[in-house]
Scaffold this active site. Structure first.
Site, PDB file in Angstrom:
ATOM      1  CE  LYS A  71      -6.169  -4.052   0.872  1.00  0.00           C
ATOM      2  NZ  LYS A  71      -6.177  -2.425   1.376  1.00  0.00           N
ATOM      3  CG  ASP A 107      -7.717   1.399   0.073  1.00  0.00           C
ATOM      4  OD1 ASP A 107      -8.706   1.435   0.396  1.00  0.00           O
ATOM      5  OD2 ASP A 107      -6.813   0.617   0.265  1.00  0.00           O
TER       6      ASP A 107
END
Ligand code: NAP
Length: 285
Positions: A71, A107
């Site tokens: 990520k 997210d």
């Protein structure tokens, strides 16, 4: 819909990635929408991330989700980084627009949509967050943007988390406390939203939970655990028995996926279909 030479490809990359539930609920939403996409998973070794992203461009892969451990590292291979991803220093979604790659972090929206789905608005609330790892960053940023009245973070290791809190201080004053102190108990007594962002209670360690002094917790507040295995953690069960409203991490997981699908395809995904597919996959795990 039949997969043909025109079918557009989406995938999750990570290492490992075979266990990912994303293909299950993304393909359910794709089927429901009747769009010509397929979603799969590619394991990518840590030292081959650059090749994988070059391959995305070379093969015209429409979109990728990015999971552990890529990520952060993936950011340097992308052409643009969206604001949320920039602030969090992590990308979980890449959109390929005619060969130009933009990194997003969905997210934040996933975490917030979890609460929106049950009609809970964090604006003006006193929020208390347990844990300060990767997921917590998205939660902190989401709560700041929603305009919570106050934000307190309880952790086991305050010095470790201090830089993270200092980083977000330019947006909002955040109180960082050791969760074994009386000051933390006092903050608990004021909380209107209590979020668990630690892995304590996650399968297979289902008998664990963060050290909350439940006697201090006001009844009727929302206890939100971002864990989704098991569906009801000990934290949520105890909160429910105490008289709190509860929410688990299913909505967040589906919500971050739904936001990625919006970015890739422009469709409004069927959240119910995605959630049912996720539950079915979890039951059969
Ligand atoms: P992480 O980066 O490892 O952070 C975990 C946090 O919990 C850290 O603050 C860590 O403190 C603390 N912690 C871990 N073990 C602990 C222990 N035994 N005692 C006290 N504190 C402990 O993990 P993450 O990626 O943020 O994920 C956290 C949880 O959220 C996981 O269960 C994950 O499955 C879930 N999650 C759910 C979603 C969703 O979509 N629903 C998304 C992301 C994550 P230290 O730094 O002191 O170790």
């Amino acid at each position: 819909m039949m997969i043909t030479g025109k079918t557009k490809v989406l995938a999750v990359i990570g290492n490992p990635v075979a266990h990912s539930l994303s293909p299950v609920f993304h393909n359910a939403a794709i089927r429901k929408a009747g769009i010509d996409y397929v979603y799969t998973a590619f394991p990518v070794d840590n030292n081959r991330l650059g090749e994988a992203i070059a391959g995305m461009k070379a093969m015209g892969i429409s979109g990728l989700n990015v999971t552990i451990p890529h990520k952060e590292q993936v950011m340097k291979y992308l052409d643009h980084i969206d604001k949320d991803a920039e602030i969090l220093g992590a990308v979980n979604t890449i959109v390929n627009r005619a060969g130009v790659l933009t990194g997003y972090n969905t997210d934040v929206k996933g975490f917030l949509s979890g609460m929106r789905q049950i009609g809970y608005a964090p604006k003006g609330k006193r929020a208390l967050l347990l844990g300060a790892g990767g997921a917590a960053r998205a939660i902190i940023w989401g709560l700041i943007q929603e305009g919570v009245a106050s934000l307190t973070i309880g952790v086991r290791n305050v010095p470790k988390v201090r830089p993270l809190v200092d980083y977000f201080r330019k947006y909002m004053e955040i109180s960082l406390l050791d969760w074994s102190t009386p000051a933390f108990d006092e903050a608990l007594g004021q909380a209107q939203l209590l979020v668990n962002a630690t892995p304590l209670g996650m399968y297979p360690h289902v008998d664990a939970m963060p050290p909350v002094n439940w006697d201090k917790v006001p009844k009727g507040i929302l206890a939100y655990d971002i864990i989704y295995t098991p569906a009801e953690t000990l934290f949520l069960k105890t909160a429910k028995d105490h008289g709190c409203h509860t929410l688990n991490g299913e909505n967040m997981l589906v919500g971050q996926g739904a936001e990625a699908l919006r970015l890739w395809t422009g469709i409004e995904p069927d959240i119910q279909v995605m959630t049912e597919a996720l539950r079915h996959a979890l039951e059969n795990k």
